[in-house]
Design a protein around this motif. Structure first.
Motif, PDB file in Angstrom:
ATOM      1  N   GLN A  31      16.352  -7.284  -5.153  1.00  0.00           N
ATOM      2  CA  GLN A  31      16.147  -8.108  -6.309  1.00  0.00           C
ATOM      3  C   GLN A  31      15.218  -7.452  -7.347  1.00  0.00           C
ATOM      4  O   GLN A  31      14.056  -7.240  -6.961  1.00  0.00           O
ATOM      5  CB  GLN A  31      15.348  -9.408  -5.603  1.00  0.00           C
ATOM      6  N   PRO A  32      15.573  -7.336  -8.434  1.00  0.00           N
ATOM      7  CA  PRO A  32      14.906  -6.262  -9.697  1.00  0.00           C
ATOM      8  C   PRO A  32      13.397  -7.208  -9.838  1.00  0.00           C
ATOM      9  O   PRO A  32      12.445  -6.454  -9.814  1.00  0.00           O
ATOM     10  CB  PRO A  32      15.624  -6.629 -10.925  1.00  0.00           C
ATOM     11  N   ASN A  33      13.174  -8.611  -9.701  1.00  0.00           N
ATOM     12  CA  ASN A  33      12.207  -9.032  -9.991  1.00  0.00           C
ATOM     13  C   ASN A  33      11.187  -9.073  -9.160  1.00  0.00           C
ATOM     14  O   ASN A  33       9.978  -9.254  -9.216  1.00  0.00           O
ATOM     15  CB  ASN A  33      12.298 -10.653 -10.170  1.00  0.00           C
ATOM     16  N   LEU A  34      11.365  -8.418  -7.779  1.00  0.00           N
ATOM     17  CA  LEU A  34      10.797  -8.145  -6.756  1.00  0.00           C
ATOM     18  C   LEU A  34      10.177  -6.485  -6.480  1.00  0.00           C
ATOM     19  O   LEU A  34       9.365  -6.180  -5.557  1.00  0.00           O
ATOM     20  CB  LEU A  34      11.030  -8.756  -5.264  1.00  0.00           C
ATOM     21  N   ARG A  35      10.776  -5.715  -7.236  1.00  0.00           N
ATOM     22  CA  ARG A  35      10.434  -4.435  -7.203  1.00  0.00           C
ATOM     23  C   ARG A  35       9.085  -3.781  -7.540  1.00  0.00           C
ATOM     24  O   ARG A  35       8.399  -3.180  -6.898  1.00  0.00           O
ATOM     25  CB  ARG A  35      11.262  -3.560  -7.940  1.00  0.00           C
ATOM     26  N   GLU A  36       8.517  -4.466  -8.377  1.00  0.00           N
ATOM     27  CA  GLU A  36       7.110  -4.232  -9.029  1.00  0.00           C
ATOM     28  C   GLU A  36       6.072  -4.335  -7.879  1.00  0.00           C
ATOM     29  O   GLU A  36       5.269  -3.582  -7.541  1.00  0.00           O
ATOM     30  CB  GLU A  36       6.595  -4.885 -10.318  1.00  0.00           C
ATOM     31  N   PRO A  37       5.890  -5.706  -7.239  1.00  0.00           N
ATOM     32  CA  PRO A  37       5.044  -5.718  -6.255  1.00  0.00           C
ATOM     33  C   PRO A  37       5.460  -4.918  -4.951  1.00  0.00           C
ATOM     34  O   PRO A  37       4.435  -4.419  -4.274  1.00  0.00           O
ATOM     35  CB  PRO A  37       5.132  -7.223  -5.622  1.00  0.00           C
ATOM     36  N   ILE A  38       6.556  -4.515  -4.520  1.00  0.00           N
ATOM     37  CA  ILE A  38       6.912  -3.675  -3.410  1.00  0.00           C
ATOM     38  C   ILE A  38       6.494  -2.468  -3.927  1.00  0.00           C
ATOM     39  O   ILE A  38       6.134  -1.610  -2.942  1.00  0.00           O
ATOM     40  CB  ILE A  38       8.278  -3.779  -3.190  1.00  0.00           C
ATOM     41  N   LEU A  39       6.566  -1.953  -4.974  1.00  0.00           N
ATOM     42  CA  LEU A  39       6.170  -0.824  -5.503  1.00  0.00           C
ATOM     43  C   LEU A  39       4.554  -0.355  -5.089  1.00  0.00           C
ATOM     44  O   LEU A  39       4.504   0.796  -4.806  1.00  0.00           O
ATOM     45  CB  LEU A  39       6.368  -0.421  -6.819  1.00  0.00           C
ATOM     46  N   LYS A  69      17.133   4.225  -3.918  1.00  0.00           N
ATOM     47  CA  LYS A  69      18.279   3.777  -4.588  1.00  0.00           C
ATOM     48  C   LYS A  69      18.109   2.983  -5.700  1.00  0.00           C
ATOM     49  O   LYS A  69      19.020   2.974  -6.688  1.00  0.00           O
ATOM     50  CB  LYS A  69      19.514   3.112  -3.608  1.00  0.00           C
ATOM     51  N   HIS A  70      16.952   2.671  -6.019  1.00  0.00           N
ATOM     52  CA  HIS A  70      16.468   2.024  -7.206  1.00  0.00           C
ATOM     53  C   HIS A  70      15.533   2.732  -7.905  1.00  0.00           C
ATOM     54  O   HIS A  70      14.483   3.518  -7.667  1.00  0.00           O
ATOM     55  CB  HIS A  70      15.468   0.447  -6.631  1.00  0.00           C
ATOM     56  N   VAL A  71      15.948   3.076  -9.222  1.00  0.00           N
ATOM     57  CA  VAL A  71      15.155   3.837 -10.161  1.00  0.00           C
ATOM     58  C   VAL A  71      13.657   3.898 -10.215  1.00  0.00           C
ATOM     59  O   VAL A  71      12.873   4.741 -10.366  1.00  0.00           O
ATOM     60  CB  VAL A  71      15.924   3.782 -11.482  1.00  0.00           C
ATOM     61  N   GLU A  72      13.163   2.520  -9.958  1.00  0.00           N
ATOM     62  CA  GLU A  72      11.655   2.303 -10.042  1.00  0.00           C
ATOM     63  C   GLU A  72      11.075   2.948  -8.916  1.00  0.00           C
ATOM     64  O   GLU A  72       9.876   3.186  -9.034  1.00  0.00           O
ATOM     65  CB  GLU A  72      11.419   0.776  -9.910  1.00  0.00           C
ATOM     66  N   ARG A  74      11.895   5.945  -7.437  1.00  0.00           N
ATOM     67  CA  ARG A  74      12.408   7.291  -7.230  1.00  0.00           C
ATOM     68  C   ARG A  74      11.211   8.244  -7.493  1.00  0.00           C
ATOM     69  O   ARG A  74      10.798   9.259  -6.934  1.00  0.00           O
ATOM     70  CB  ARG A  74      13.236   7.696  -8.282  1.00  0.00           C
ATOM     71  N   ASP A  75      10.352   8.142  -8.736  1.00  0.00           N
ATOM     72  CA  ASP A  75       9.419   8.946  -9.147  1.00  0.00           C
ATOM     73  C   ASP A  75       8.087   8.928  -7.949  1.00  0.00           C
ATOM     74  O   ASP A  75       7.725   9.806  -7.500  1.00  0.00           O
ATOM     75  CB  ASP A  75       8.768   8.623 -10.243  1.00  0.00           C
ATOM     76  N   PRO A  76       7.909   7.503  -7.451  1.00  0.00           N
ATOM     77  CA  PRO A  76       6.652   7.438  -6.444  1.00  0.00           C
ATOM     78  C   PRO A  76       7.138   8.255  -5.176  1.00  0.00           C
ATOM     79  O   PRO A  76       6.437   8.634  -4.697  1.00  0.00           O
ATOM     80  CB  PRO A  76       6.563   6.084  -6.374  1.00  0.00           C
ATOM     81  N   ILE A  77       8.431   8.022  -4.895  1.00  0.00           N
ATOM     82  CA  ILE A  77       8.817   8.951  -3.515  1.00  0.00           C
ATOM     83  C   ILE A  77       8.694  10.374  -3.847  1.00  0.00           C
ATOM     84  O   ILE A  77       8.492  11.132  -3.011  1.00  0.00           O
ATOM     85  CB  ILE A  77      10.235   8.049  -3.211  1.00  0.00           C
ATOM     86  N   GLU A  78       9.313  10.863  -4.881  1.00  0.00           N
ATOM     87  CA  GLU A  78       9.390  11.926  -5.293  1.00  0.00           C
ATOM     88  C   GLU A  78       8.052  12.799  -5.317  1.00  0.00           C
ATOM     89  O   GLU A  78       7.944  13.788  -4.729  1.00  0.00           O
ATOM     90  CB  GLU A  78      10.103  12.406  -6.594  1.00  0.00           C
ATOM     91  N   SER A  79       6.913  12.134  -5.998  1.00  0.00           N
ATOM     92  CA  SER A  79       5.687  12.610  -5.877  1.00  0.00           C
ATOM     93  C   SER A  79       5.085  12.749  -4.295  1.00  0.00           C
ATOM     94  O   SER A  79       4.084  13.364  -4.364  1.00  0.00           O
ATOM     95  CB  SER A  79       4.874  11.809  -6.735  1.00  0.00           C
ATOM     96  N   ALA A  80       5.699  11.885  -3.479  1.00  0.00           N
ATOM     97  CA  ALA A  80       4.975  11.614  -2.484  1.00  0.00           C
ATOM     98  C   ALA A  80       5.718  12.768  -1.068  1.00  0.00           C
ATOM     99  O   ALA A  80       5.289  12.820  -0.108  1.00  0.00           O
ATOM    100  CB  ALA A  80       5.211  10.228  -1.690  1.00  0.00           C
ATOM    101  N   ILE A  81       6.683  13.402  -1.802  1.00  0.00           N
ATOM    102  CA  ILE A  81       7.484  14.345  -0.937  1.00  0.00           C
ATOM    103  C   ILE A  81       6.615  15.410  -0.211  1.00  0.00           C
ATOM    104  O   ILE A  81       6.812  15.451   1.217  1.00  0.00           O
ATOM    105  CB  ILE A  81       8.814  15.199  -1.759  1.00  0.00           C
ATOM    106  N   PRO A  82       5.575  15.951  -0.681  1.00  0.00           N
ATOM    107  CA  PRO A  82       4.753  16.952   0.009  1.00  0.00           C
ATOM    108  C   PRO A  82       4.165  16.007   1.136  1.00  0.00           C
ATOM    109  O   PRO A  82       4.162  16.610   2.463  1.00  0.00           O
ATOM    110  CB  PRO A  82       3.794  17.366  -0.852  1.00  0.00           C
ATOM    111  N   ALA A  83       3.678  15.015   1.101  1.00  0.00           N
ATOM    112  CA  ALA A  83       3.044  14.061   2.197  1.00  0.00           C
ATOM    113  C   ALA A  83       3.867  13.851   3.180  1.00  0.00           C
ATOM    114  O   ALA A  83       3.764  13.828   4.360  1.00  0.00           O
ATOM    115  CB  ALA A  83       2.304  12.964   1.463  1.00  0.00           C
ATOM    116  N   ILE A  84       5.059  13.445   2.716  1.00  0.00           N
ATOM    117  CA  ILE A  84       6.215  13.131   3.548  1.00  0.00           C
ATOM    118  C   ILE A  84       6.339  14.333   4.392  1.00  0.00           C
ATOM    119  O   ILE A  84       6.701  14.037   5.616  1.00  0.00           O
ATOM    120  CB  ILE A  84       7.515  12.586   2.725  1.00  0.00           C
TER     121      ILE A  84
END
Length: 89
Positions: A31-39, A69-72, A74-84
């Motif tokens: 649900q797009p309106n819930l993505r920001e708090p989940i982010l 799968k949601h563009v919002e 992707r960047d946070p996940i990508e930046s966390a890849i070294p930690a992951i």
């Protein structure tokens, strides 16, 4: 929607609560309106990859895959890849 409450459950003592909250949040991200708090919970999702319970770690990995799968997300996940990578090794 009580997103802040569900976010807080990612740190619950009970493994099933952590697992269910991660899974629920990943589904709610549809649900797009819930993505920001989940982010805001990305550090908690990533932290669950080092959980002592295997099923919680697996759910966290699945949740990150779903979130990616949601563009919002992707960047946070990508930046966390070294930690992951460190957490998974």
């Amino acid at each position: 929607m009580p997103i802040p409450h569900i976010l807080s459950l990612l740190r619950a003592k009970d493994k099933d609560v952590r697992k269910t909250s991660a899974d629920s949040l990943a589904k709610l991200a549809g649900q797009p309106n819930l993505r920001e708090p989940i982010l805001s919970a990305m550090p908690e999702f990533i932290g669950l990859l080092s959980d002592k319970e295997n099923n919680v770690r697996q759910t966290a990995a699945d949740a990150l895959l779903t979130l990616s799968k949601h563009v919002e997300f992707r960047d946070p996940i990508e930046s966390a890849i070294p930690a992951i990578i460190v957490l998974l090794s």
